[in-house]
Write a protein that holds these residues in place. Sequence first.
Motif, short mmCIF file in Angstrom:
data_model
loop_
_atom_site.label_atom_id
_atom_site.label_comp_id
_atom_site.label_asym_id
_atom_site.label_seq_id
_atom_site.Cartn_x
_atom_site.Cartn_y
_atom_site.Cartn_z
N ILE A 75 -10.88 4.44 -1.51
CA ILE A 75 -9.60 4.69 -2.06
C ILE A 75 -8.95 5.56 -1.04
O ILE A 75 -7.58 5.33 -0.79
CB ILE A 75 -9.48 5.48 -3.42
N SER B 255 -9.99 7.27 -12.03
CA SER B 255 -10.52 6.18 -12.97
C SER B 255 -11.94 5.74 -12.44
O SER B 255 -12.63 4.77 -13.33
CB SER B 255 -9.78 4.74 -12.55
N ASP C 179 -0.36 7.80 -7.69
CA ASP C 179 -1.01 6.56 -7.75
C ASP C 179 -2.39 6.53 -7.31
O ASP C 179 -3.50 6.26 -7.68
CB ASP C 179 -0.42 5.39 -7.04
N SER D 88 -4.74 8.52 -9.57
CA SER D 88 -5.07 7.96 -10.65
C SER D 88 -6.01 7.27 -10.40
O SER D 88 -7.12 6.75 -11.29
CB SER D 88 -3.85 7.02 -11.28
N LYS D 89 -6.02 6.36 -9.18
CA LYS D 89 -7.22 5.58 -8.95
C LYS D 89 -8.62 6.26 -8.64
O LYS D 89 -9.60 5.67 -8.99
CB LYS D 89 -6.77 4.85 -7.65
N GLU E 117 -7.36 3.59 1.64
CA GLU E 117 -6.41 2.61 1.23
C GLU E 117 -4.93 3.40 1.37
O GLU E 117 -4.07 3.02 1.75
CB GLU E 117 -6.46 2.30 0.13
#
Length: 85
Positions: free
Chosen positions: A25, A69, A62, A65-66, A28
């Motif tokens: 992540i 999760s 965002d 949040s990832k 990314e």
Amino acid sequence: MENSVGGVVIVVEDRARLAPKVNAILTEYGDLIVGRVGLPYREKNKYVITIVVDGDVAVVKDMVSKLESLGEIQVKLALSGICNP
């Protein structure tokens, strides 16, 4: 939305299992990351990562949040000019 500078602190509870997913992540969202310090705490199977970010607030949120999760991860975000993100 406008850009903001701030910090993200991540505590990974199960380092062995989740570190590869966290790193994927972060890769990314690499364009947001100005600096990063990762401290593995092997004795407790935890990993603490501190990141300095500079980017669009919505994109930073965002990423957070990832990360959240994934579960078994604590993430705290502090951004300049934003109260209680």
